[in-house]
Design an enzyme around this catalytic site. Structure first.
Site, PDB file in Angstrom:
ATOM      1  N   SER A 120       0.832  -1.199   0.000  1.00  0.00           N
ATOM      2  CA  SER A 120       0.000   0.000   0.000  1.00  0.00           C
ATOM      3  C   SER A 120       0.874   1.259   0.000  1.00  0.00           C
ATOM      4  O   SER A 120       1.730   1.422  -0.862  1.00  0.00           O
ATOM      5  CB  SER A 120      -0.964  -0.046   1.194  1.00  0.00           C
TER       6      SER A 120
ATOM      7  N   ASP B  14      -9.055  -4.223  -6.472  1.00  0.00           N
ATOM      8  CA  ASP B  14      -8.595  -3.475  -5.303  1.00  0.00           C
ATOM      9  C   ASP B  14      -9.547  -2.319  -5.023  1.00  0.00           C
ATOM     10  O   ASP B  14      -9.740  -1.444  -5.863  1.00  0.00           O
ATOM     11  CB  ASP B  14      -7.176  -2.943  -5.560  1.00  0.00           C
TER      12      ASP B  14
ATOM     13  N   HIS C 104      -7.614  -5.250  -1.427  1.00  0.00           N
ATOM     14  CA  HIS C 104      -6.391  -4.476  -1.208  1.00  0.00           C
ATOM     15  C   HIS C 104      -5.338  -5.196  -0.371  1.00  0.00           C
ATOM     16  O   HIS C 104      -4.146  -5.142  -0.671  1.00  0.00           O
ATOM     17  CB  HIS C 104      -6.752  -3.149  -0.532  1.00  0.00           C
TER      18      HIS C 104
END
Length: 295
Positions: free
Chosen positions: A87, A209, A239
């Site tokens: 991320s 995602d 995600h």
């Protein structure tokens, strides 16, 4: 749930620095770290001052400095060091490798330069404005379902954990406006530096995602100056790909890529090739024996 300290699993001479997501903890990378360690990699998932949960918030320049210090500590002890981020941690990994071109390889998981996934609230763009108001110290962005998880059973477990605690194995229950603002500043810096990142790079991203759309991965793939680039798309995850349905796939692909990068580097340097799996070694011996018989 207590926030764990730095996770260090020592084994092989190829170390992997694993950087978790924004305002989160090493818990996010625990499965991947253990898998890589089982594949003879040394793994380190540090708590970064100013970036990780439980530390006083700092500008993104301090995040970079803390990550560089973790990298340098590994580089002083191991001949090869690769960097992997999840991320916003993937954006941080890009920044580290830009400043440490000696890194072996770079792995970007669910790379986030823009919060543009399908589950991001319409008002997300207003948060940059909120930063410049008194509300920046009072308001926090709260995580909500699906919590980065396609796996419904795990999602239910995380929902309960976030009701009880400020942190879970897939991230924090909420993120402050200043932290989000600094993440935007980091993303802008990374965009400007992409062409100067020249190490081997693996990108793994879920096509569904909900936090960062595939555009993030495509943008980096099109602009990075990587010497070798591999992109893998997942179709059964959201995600948090280090915890979701395809976490084993992610771990296997990371290990395979890191081995391939090291092998190519050794060959280019004229060094000996690294040890391969026993099954492959057996097959190579069989092929060599057949070749000798034919001669």
């Amino acid at each position: 749930m207590d926030t764990p300290g730095t996770l260090l699993n020592e084994d092989g001479d190829h170390a992997v620095l694993l950087l978790h997501g924004l305002s989160s903890s090493p818990l996010e990378m625990r499965f991947l770290a253990r898998y890589l360690n089982g594949e003879n990699f040394t793994t380190c998932v540090p708590v970064l001052e100013g970036y990780s949960a439980g530390t006083a918030e700092q500008p993104m320049e301090q995040w970079i400095d803390a990550a560089l210090a973790a990298y340098d500590s590994l580089a002083a002890r191991y001949p090869r060091v690769s960097v992997c981020g999840l991320s916003i941690g993937a954006a941080l990994a890009l920044s580290v490798v830009r400043r440490r071109p000696s890194a072996q390889a770079l792995v970007l998981l669910s790379l986030t330069l823009s919060y543009d996934g399908w589950a991001i609230p319409w008002y997300r763009f207003l948060l940059d404005w909120v930063y410049y108001t008194p509300m920046r110290t009072r308001w926090r962005y709260r995580e909500h379902e699906p919590f980065g998880l396609r796996n419904e059973a795990l999602r239910g477990k995380i929902a309960r954990a976030m009701q009880r605690n400020a942190i879970s194995e897939v991230g924090p229950a909420s993120i402050s406006v200043p932290a989000l603002h600094e993440a935007s500043r980091l993303a802008a810096l990374v965009r400007a530096e992409l062409k100067d990142v020249r190490r081997d790079c693996l990108i793994i991203h879920a096509i569904d995602d909900e936090t960062s759309s595939p555009h993030n991965a495509r943008f980096v793939a099109a602009n990075i100056g990587a010497s070798f680039l591999r992109t893998i798309w997942l179709d059964d995850s959201y995600h948090m790909i280090t915890s979701d349905n395809e976490r084993e796939v992610v771990a296997r692909e990371c290990a395979s890529f890191l081995r391939d990068s090291a092998a190519a580097s050794s060959a280019a340097d004229g060094g000996s090739m690294p040890v391969v799996s026993r099954a492959l070694a057996r097959r190579l011996r069989q092929l060599a024996a057949i070749g000798k018989e034919r001669v």
